[in-house]
Design an enzyme around this catalytic site. Sequence first.
Site, PDB file in Angstrom:
ATOM      1  N   TYR A   1     -53.984 -13.386  65.438  1.00  0.00           N
ATOM      2  CA  TYR A   1     -55.417 -13.075  65.449  1.00  0.00           C
ATOM      3  C   TYR A   1     -55.650 -11.763  64.714  1.00  0.00           C
ATOM      4  O   TYR A   1     -54.908 -10.813  64.915  1.00  0.00           O
ATOM      5  CB  TYR A   1     -55.953 -12.971  66.887  1.00  0.00           C
ATOM      6  CG  TYR A   1     -56.956 -14.070  67.152  1.00  0.00           C
ATOM      7  CD1 TYR A   1     -58.167 -14.082  66.475  1.00  0.00           C
ATOM      8  CD2 TYR A   1     -56.668 -15.115  68.023  1.00  0.00           C
ATOM      9  CE1 TYR A   1     -59.067 -15.110  66.664  1.00  0.00           C
ATOM     10  CE2 TYR A   1     -57.574 -16.146  68.221  1.00  0.00           C
ATOM     11  CZ  TYR A   1     -58.772 -16.134  67.533  1.00  0.00           C
ATOM     12  OH  TYR A   1     -59.670 -17.143  67.703  1.00  0.00           O
TER      13      TYR A   1
ATOM     14  N   LYS B   1     -60.431 -25.417  44.188  1.00  0.00           N
ATOM     15  CA  LYS B   1     -60.866 -26.352  43.144  1.00  0.00           C
ATOM     16  C   LYS B   1     -60.201 -25.935  41.825  1.00  0.00           C
ATOM     17  O   LYS B   1     -58.990 -25.902  41.775  1.00  0.00           O
ATOM     18  CB  LYS B   1     -62.389 -26.404  43.107  1.00  0.00           C
ATOM     19  CG  LYS B   1     -62.975 -26.924  44.444  1.00  0.00           C
ATOM     20  CD  LYS B   1     -64.485 -27.052  44.449  1.00  0.00           C
ATOM     21  CE  LYS B   1     -64.972 -27.529  45.816  1.00  0.00           C
ATOM     22  NZ  LYS B   1     -66.442 -27.594  45.908  1.00  0.00           N
TER      23      LYS B   1
HETATM   24  C1  LIG Z   1     -67.275 -27.556  47.001  1.00  0.00           C
HETATM   25  C2  LIG Z   1     -68.440 -26.668  47.035  1.00  0.00           C
HETATM   26  C3  LIG Z   1     -68.769 -25.957  48.209  1.00  0.00           C
HETATM   27  C4  LIG Z   1     -68.118 -26.218  49.531  1.00  0.00           C
HETATM   28  O1  LIG Z   1     -66.781 -25.904  49.637  1.00  0.00           O
HETATM   29  P1  LIG Z   1     -65.994 -26.297  50.968  1.00  0.00           P
HETATM   30  O2  LIG Z   1     -64.717 -25.547  50.826  1.00  0.00           O
HETATM   31  O3  LIG Z   1     -65.836 -27.767  50.971  1.00  0.00           O
HETATM   32  O4  LIG Z   1     -66.782 -25.811  52.133  1.00  0.00           O
HETATM   33  C5  LIG Z   1     -69.815 -25.058  48.152  1.00  0.00           C
HETATM   34  N1  LIG Z   1     -70.514 -24.873  47.015  1.00  0.00           N
HETATM   35  C6  LIG Z   1     -70.236 -25.556  45.890  1.00  0.00           C
HETATM   36  C7  LIG Z   1     -71.064 -25.303  44.656  1.00  0.00           C
HETATM   37  C8  LIG Z   1     -69.215 -26.487  45.862  1.00  0.00           C
HETATM   38  O5  LIG Z   1     -68.977 -27.175  44.746  1.00  0.00           O
END
Ligand SMILES: *Cc1c(COP(=O)(O)O)cnc(C)c1O
Length: 478
Positions: free
Chosen positions: A64, A273
């Site tokens: 934590y 991503k």
């Molecule tokens: C994928 C995405 C998110 C969300 O991301 P998570 O990790 O799935 O919560 C937020 N904003 C944009 C523009 C995205 O493409």
Amino acid sequence: MSRNAESTAFRSALEVIRAVEPRVADAIGAELTDQRESLKLIASENYASPATLLAMGNWFSDKYAEGTVGRRFYAGCQNVDTVEALAAEHARELFGAAHAYVQPHSGIDANLVAFWAVLADRVESPALKKAQVRQVNDLTEADWFALRRELGNQRMLGMSLDAGGHLTHGFRPNISGKMFDQRSYGTDPETGLIDYDRVAEAAREFKPLILVGGYSAYPRKVNFRILREIADSVGATFMVDMAHFAGLVAGKVFTGDFDPVPHAHIVTTTTHKSLRGPRGGMVLCQPELADQVDRGCPMVLGGPLPHVMAAKAVALAEARRPDFADYASRIVDNSQALAEGLLSRGAKLVTGGTDNHLVLIDVSGYGLTGRQAEQALLDSGIVTNRNSVPQDPNGAWYTSGIRIGTPALTTRGLGTAEMDQTAELIHTVLTQTTAGANADGTPSKAKYTVDPALADKVARQATDLLTPFPLYPAIDLA
Ligand SMILES: *Cc1c(COP(=O)(O)O)cnc(C)c1O
């Protein structure tokens, strides 16, 4: 390091897991097989490095560490401090940001942190001032009432969903659409491009507290310098959500007007991503917002995930190496080759092409809905996702588009020649898929037919295309 080390590490990990719950070990192994065999064109996915993956599987998970580096609400956080400080330092250096907060667990969480930071910084509320300076107990009932009313009535201007914006930019299915009074800017119906004059007009009329730039399905560069000028002209805070294209910013494909970091007051992102790190989020900001941003936990976040921050530090270190810039530029070369390959075969693309990592096919040109196209491609071993196109007549569920992206296949090493072949496979499947009908004879938005022999043939061709580019070549679980 020997390549053998990677194989040994993952094999040993699975052996240890198998001794407790073999079905989990089997599922992890099966997931690797699936990922190796599928032509992954999902624009938001990637393949993290073995070092990034391994940094997450350890005892940091047990710790934590609420608070910030050096100021924790828990004892014994010196090692968490080390990895959080490293991740933040790599992030600042990589993006040229004044401040980086690496605790958000996901992109959505990073946006919540940013929204709160802007509200706390910008909303003129005596009650909030009291609450912020830790005089919470002095607040009267009337103060609390005022606080909720003032914070709950702020305006946000973001990109519309069907033009490629994200749910978290003020849309109803997300809390942002319930917290904020939202209005959106779209794209030009002819060109499909953002019309900055229209954005400026909307900003003048609506006077948002926050102007949001960023997208999940817009295939073009965005001029963040112009958006910042628009924000300044109406006194809005300019926030950019670069969740999708952070890898292109990190790899210096998006520079100058197209790099959000020098222009925005606050930038949010995912790390998994195009940036190719662990699942997670991050906030970068100007110095004046840093204190508010650092209150993300416990304001809106649960305790930090030290094992994921360790993996963020590893992935960000990787992104600072020169080969990452090469990777980022190959992502765009590939996406443009894919777009060219589709256009030359007669496909209709939103905006007529791409200058980032994604391509949006308008599949109405093939007489299909997005859902029909997505399923027919999946039957043929090609993994994509359906997506709305601007002014989509089929709504957000069936849609009229297919979104494809190249970050994952570029990580595997596929190049522009393979992208042309991929375009051929996609075009073949879509031209040979026919839309079905409902029992009463009306056209169905979901039913479709594709010859199973054709789907099998394309799936084999897709596998052949991947064979020279093994995923995690050093890892052998057999
Ligand atoms: C994928 C995405 C998110 C969300 O991301 P998570 O990790 O799935 O919560 C937020 N904003 C944009 C523009 C995205 O493409």
